[in-house]
Design a protein around this motif. Structure first.
Motif, PDB file in Angstrom:
ATOM      1  N   ALA A  76       0.806  -1.223   0.000  1.00  0.00           N
ATOM      2  CA  ALA A  76       0.000   0.000   0.000  1.00  0.00           C
ATOM      3  C   ALA A  76       0.833   1.265   0.000  1.00  0.00           C
ATOM      4  N   GLY A  77       1.903   1.326   0.780  1.00  0.00           N
ATOM      5  CA  GLY A  77       2.651   2.569   0.951  1.00  0.00           C
ATOM      6  C   GLY A  77       3.634   2.825  -0.177  1.00  0.00           C
ATOM      7  N   LEU A  78       4.059   4.101  -0.256  1.00  0.00           N
ATOM      8  CA  LEU A  78       5.074   4.483  -1.238  1.00  0.00           C
ATOM      9  C   LEU A  78       6.218   5.248  -0.578  1.00  0.00           C
ATOM     10  N   ASP A  79       6.316   5.156   0.751  1.00  0.00           N
ATOM     11  CA  ASP A  79       7.302   5.976   1.458  1.00  0.00           C
ATOM     12  C   ASP A  79       8.742   5.522   1.211  1.00  0.00           C
ATOM     13  N   ASN A  80       8.945   4.338   0.649  1.00  0.00           N
ATOM     14  CA  ASN A  80      10.312   3.898   0.333  1.00  0.00           C
ATOM     15  C   ASN A  80      10.709   4.215  -1.104  1.00  0.00           C
ATOM     16  N   ILE A  81       9.861   4.957  -1.809  1.00  0.00           N
ATOM     17  CA  ILE A  81      10.130   5.338  -3.204  1.00  0.00           C
ATOM     18  C   ILE A  81      10.074   6.852  -3.313  1.00  0.00           C
ATOM     19  N   ASP A  82      11.080   7.450  -3.957  1.00  0.00           N
ATOM     20  CA  ASP A  82      11.072   8.897  -4.200  1.00  0.00           C
ATOM     21  C   ASP A  82      10.155   9.161  -5.387  1.00  0.00           C
ATOM     22  N   VAL A  83       8.878   9.357  -5.084  1.00  0.00           N
ATOM     23  CA  VAL A  83       7.867   9.507  -6.137  1.00  0.00           C
ATOM     24  C   VAL A  83       8.118  10.771  -6.958  1.00  0.00           C
ATOM     25  N   SER A  84       8.532  11.838  -6.307  1.00  0.00           N
ATOM     26  CA  SER A  84       8.782  13.098  -7.019  1.00  0.00           C
ATOM     27  C   SER A  84       9.900  12.937  -8.045  1.00  0.00           C
ATOM     28  N   ALA A  85      10.985  12.268  -7.645  1.00  0.00           N
ATOM     29  CA  ALA A  85      12.099  12.042  -8.580  1.00  0.00           C
ATOM     30  C   ALA A  85      11.646  11.180  -9.756  1.00  0.00           C
ATOM     31  N   ALA A  86      10.802  10.200  -9.481  1.00  0.00           N
ATOM     32  CA  ALA A  86      10.303   9.345 -10.557  1.00  0.00           C
ATOM     33  C   ALA A  86       9.469  10.155 -11.552  1.00  0.00           C
ATOM     34  N   ARG A  87       8.611  11.027 -11.043  1.00  0.00           N
ATOM     35  CA  ARG A  87       7.767  11.828 -11.937  1.00  0.00           C
ATOM     36  C   ARG A  87       8.597  12.753 -12.815  1.00  0.00           C
ATOM     37  N   VAL A  88       9.660  13.323 -12.244  1.00  0.00           N
ATOM     38  CA  VAL A  88      10.527  14.211 -13.021  1.00  0.00           C
ATOM     39  C   VAL A  88      11.096  13.472 -14.234  1.00  0.00           C
ATOM     40  N   GLN A  89      11.395  12.186 -14.053  1.00  0.00           N
ATOM     41  CA  GLN A  89      12.007  11.409 -15.126  1.00  0.00           C
ATOM     42  C   GLN A  89      10.988  10.654 -15.977  1.00  0.00           C
ATOM     43  N   GLY A  90       9.703  10.912 -15.732  1.00  0.00           N
ATOM     44  CA  GLY A  90       8.687  10.242 -16.526  1.00  0.00           C
ATOM     45  C   GLY A  90       8.493   8.787 -16.185  1.00  0.00           C
ATOM     46  N   VAL A  91       8.915   8.387 -14.988  1.00  0.00           N
ATOM     47  CA  VAL A  91       8.757   7.003 -14.540  1.00  0.00           C
ATOM     48  C   VAL A  91       7.462   6.889 -13.729  1.00  0.00           C
ATOM     49  N   GLU A  92       6.598   5.996 -14.135  1.00  0.00           N
ATOM     50  CA  GLU A  92       5.346   5.811 -13.397  1.00  0.00           C
ATOM     51  C   GLU A  92       5.604   5.022 -12.114  1.00  0.00           C
ATOM     52  N   VAL A  93       4.805   5.332 -11.082  1.00  0.00           N
ATOM     53  CA  VAL A  93       4.885   4.628  -9.808  1.00  0.00           C
ATOM     54  C   VAL A  93       3.512   4.057  -9.510  1.00  0.00           C
ATOM     55  N   VAL A  94       3.460   2.751  -9.288  1.00  0.00           N
ATOM     56  CA  VAL A  94       2.190   2.080  -9.015  1.00  0.00           C
ATOM     57  C   VAL A  94       2.312   1.258  -7.735  1.00  0.00           C
ATOM     58  N   ASN A  95       1.174   0.991  -7.117  1.00  0.00           N
ATOM     59  CA  ASN A  95       1.168   0.125  -5.935  1.00  0.00           C
ATOM     60  C   ASN A  95      -0.142  -0.645  -5.896  1.00  0.00           C
ATOM     61  N   SER A  96      -0.356  -1.340  -4.798  1.00  0.00           N
ATOM     62  CA  SER A  96      -1.568  -2.166  -4.670  1.00  0.00           C
ATOM     63  C   SER A  96      -2.248  -1.841  -3.350  1.00  0.00           C
ATOM     64  N   PRO A  97      -2.860  -0.660  -3.240  1.00  0.00           N
ATOM     65  CA  PRO A  97      -3.420  -0.234  -1.951  1.00  0.00           C
ATOM     66  C   PRO A  97      -4.574  -1.095  -1.459  1.00  0.00           C
ATOM     67  N   ASP A  98      -5.279  -1.738  -2.386  1.00  0.00           N
ATOM     68  CA  ASP A  98      -6.437  -2.534  -1.959  1.00  0.00           C
ATOM     69  C   ASP A  98      -6.078  -3.961  -1.560  1.00  0.00           C
ATOM     70  N   ALA A  99      -4.951  -4.446  -2.046  1.00  0.00           N
ATOM     71  CA  ALA A  99      -4.650  -5.870  -1.904  1.00  0.00           C
ATOM     72  C   ALA A  99      -4.517  -6.306  -0.457  1.00  0.00           C
ATOM     73  N   ASN A 100      -3.919  -5.449   0.393  1.00  0.00           N
ATOM     74  CA  ASN A 100      -3.678  -5.870   1.782  1.00  0.00           C
ATOM     75  C   ASN A 100      -4.647  -5.239   2.774  1.00  0.00           C
ATOM     76  N   THR A 101      -5.699  -4.602   2.281  1.00  0.00           N
ATOM     77  CA  THR A 101      -6.623  -3.878   3.153  1.00  0.00           C
ATOM     78  C   THR A 101      -7.219  -4.790   4.221  1.00  0.00           C
ATOM     79  N   ILE A 102      -7.760  -5.902   3.801  1.00  0.00           N
ATOM     80  CA  ILE A 102      -8.430  -6.806   4.749  1.00  0.00           C
ATOM     81  C   ILE A 102      -7.425  -7.398   5.724  1.00  0.00           C
ATOM     82  N   ALA A 103      -6.243  -7.783   5.196  1.00  0.00           N
ATOM     83  CA  ALA A 103      -5.237  -8.395   6.063  1.00  0.00           C
ATOM     84  C   ALA A 103      -4.804  -7.441   7.173  1.00  0.00           C
TER      85      ALA A 103
END
Length: 584
Positions: A76-103
């Motif tokens: 779910a989280g993205l705190d271990n990825i520099d999302v801003s740096a990725a966006r500057v370089q045109g790199v998409e960042v995806v995650n799975s926020p719903d997958a672990n919700t119930i767990a």
């Protein structure tokens, strides 16, 4: 890793079903435990990176990922990825926020039950052979108030389960609408009031600058001494020293912690405290959650990789100039002239055409352009990538050389001084067959109807390519050389009345030419001719951006926007029919 395919690096363990799906479409390398420097060294080989919570992906790693299209977090989280740096370089960042919700929601309730019913202490006493029923007196969840800080996906599922236990639920969530509160049967509170009223406080907020240390000494002081704090979000949301002090001073009944500020955390005084139930960040660690997370991010990664960028539709990409190599010799004077023009005009009109071969890009057309850019110390260039192996339209023809300018005898005498070259007289009618049979460098037909094989002498110091280059350089310096595809001497005499000889070479293969180039060597100028369909012309890319000191990924994102804009305005030309450009 396969240079010709989609390459994906998995840096943390993910569910095997996700890996199996990914391997149906890409080459997958699984390398957990990489250090940052190790990741920086290899990330440039991959189109996608998949991590969970262990591997950090800072800007420095992203900057090295010049092929990187997408970074995925199987969670779910993205705190271990520099999302801003990725966006500057045109790199998409995806995650799975719903997958672990119930767990995570279920784990939150498990920690609450473990604390309320003193399950850990009761279990330990039984294992130690003691029956301590009176010391294991607990409390109900029913009738208690649960305060949820952060009412997103997980917070809502926690509320649903807590209500099934008969708990009253109050929440703290910015911009919580009355309609949403009514739908979920919860009451909105500001943070101080929630802390004062709650018997259990559970945290479900992301790790951001504004949530760091959200629960500190002042906030803990507002809680009831009989209350419990639950954290399955991120360790940094809680001031851990302040929490430890509150527990030791009896100002808090206990805490259930699945996350810590520094992980792994096995020697923590907080985790070892008797009033704490601690787990090693396993909130999402169920078979179902991990499988769902892996499949979710893999599907998103594949969707990104299948989606062509505008630049990719034209086979354009930005590459390091140090990896671009010529396949034939070039004229230093033409390079100097073009370098001066490039500096003056400030634009790359037509991108060089290259073939990706191993770790290099071999120039098929545009050696003068790429060499001029190298001399101007450009770090990168735009190229159009073609594949001689896969594209049948890419053809390699061999030029022949019509030599003019003097007497036949003078030319032959000059060639006899070429180191390592042997001239063997052969009847003209048999010379083609002789060249093939003896694997000669070429054959020479003179204006007075004599034929000579050009062969490597037995005592030659260099190999065939050294001798071939020396031979071409020799007669190029002796007279005037014209390139031709014609071998009929009557036609040639009409075109070049002063022609004294014709040099005919064997047909070279694209593979042999590319191999020579990647070995750091070159063919003589004017022998090979690549015919290339689907040429991109008049791109007119600003050289200032190519010269800029910025990561390759950022320039790749810029190229994509540039091509989109030019295609929309029809300011770039694409010629499907074969085009031969005499280099600029």
């Amino acid at each position: 890793m396969n240079p010709g395919s989609l390459n994906v690096l998995i840096a943390d363990p993910v569910h095997e079903d996700g890996v199996a799906l990914l391997r149906q479409h890409a080459t997958v390398d699984i390398r957990p435990g990489l250090s940052r420097s190790e990741l920086e060294q290899i990330i440039g080989n991959y189109d996608a990176l998949i991590v969970r919570g262990t591997t950090k992906v800072p800007a420095s790693v992203i900057n090295y990922g010049h092929r990187l299209r997408v970074i995925a977090r199987a969670g779910a989280g993205l705190d271990n990825i520099d999302v801003s740096a990725a966006r500057v370089q045109g790199v998409e960042v995806v995650n799975s926020p719903d997958a672990n919700t119930i767990a995570v929601a279920e784990h939150t309730l498990a920690l609450m039950l473990a604390l309320a019913r003193r399950l850990i202490a009761a279990d330990q006493s039984m294992k130690a052979g003691r029956w301590e029923k009176s010391q294991s007196m607990g409390s109900d969840l029913s009738g208690r108030t649960l305060g949820i800080i952060g009412f997103g996906r997980i917070g809502r599922q926690v509320a649903k389960r807590a209500q099934a236990f008969g708990m009253r639920v109050i929440v703290n969530q910015p911009r919580l609408t009355p309609e949403l509160a009514l739908e979920w049967g919860v009451e909105q509170r500001d943070l101080p009031d929630l802390l004062r009223e709650s018997d259990f406080v559970t945290l479900h907020v992301p790790m951001r600058p504004e949530t760091e240390g959200l629960i500190g000494a002042n906030e803990l002081a507002l809680m009831k001494p009989t209350a419990y704090l639950i954290n399955t979000a991120r360790g940094g949301v809680v001031d851990e020293p302040a929490l430890l002090t509150a527990l030791e001073e009896g100002r808090l009944a206990g805490a259930g912690l699945d996350v810590f500020e520094h992980e792994p955390n096995v020697d923590s005084a907080l985790a070892g405290h008797p009033k704490v139930v601690a787990t090693p960040h396993i909130g999402a660690s169920t078979e179902d959650a991990q499988r769902a997370a892996a499949l979710s991010v893999v599907e998103q990664v594949l969707a990104v990789l299948r989606r062509q960028r505008a630049s990719e539709t034209l086979a354009l990409k930005i590459v390091p100039l140090e990896k671009v190599v010529p396949h034939e010799a070039f004229d230093p004077r033409r390079v100097a002239d073009l370098a001066a023009r490039l500096e003056e005009e400030g634009r790359l009109v037509n991108p060089p055409v290259v073939a990706e071969w191993g770790d290099h890009y071999v120039v098929l057309d545009g050696a003068t352009r790429t060499t001029a850019l190298k001399q101007l110390n450009f770090p990168h260039t735009i190229v159009q990538v073609v594949s001689p192996e896969e594209d049948e339209g890419v053809q390699l023809h061999t030029w022949y050389h019509a030599i003019s300018g003097g007497e036949v005898s003078s030319l032959l005498k000059t060639l006899q001084h070429v180191p390592g070259l042997k001239l063997t007289a052969v009847p003209v009618d048999h010379i083609q067959e002789a060249m093939r049979a003896r694997n000669a460098l070429a054959y020479l037909l003179t204006a007075d109807n004599r034929g000579f094989l050009l062969e490597v002498a037995p005592d030659a110091e260099g190999d065939w390519l050294d001798v071939l280059n020396a031979t071409v350089n020799c007669y190029t310096g002796w007279g005037r050389v014209e390139r031709t595809l014609v071998t009929d001497r009557d036609v040639l005499r009409a075109q070049y009345p002063e022609m004294v000889a014709l040099v005919v070479f064997p047909q070279f293969t694209p593979e042999s030419v590319l191999r020579i180039a990647t070995e750091g060597r070159v063919m003589p100028a004017g022998i090979t001719r690549f015919v290339i369909p689907g040429r991109v012309l008049r791109l007119n890319a600003p050289l200032q951006r190519l010269r800029a000191d910025e990561p390759l990924g950022a320039k790749s994102a810029w190229l994509d926007h540039l091509v989109q804009e030019k295609l929309a305005r029809r300011r770039v030309r694409y010629y499907q029919e074969p085009v031969v450009l005499l280099d600029e």
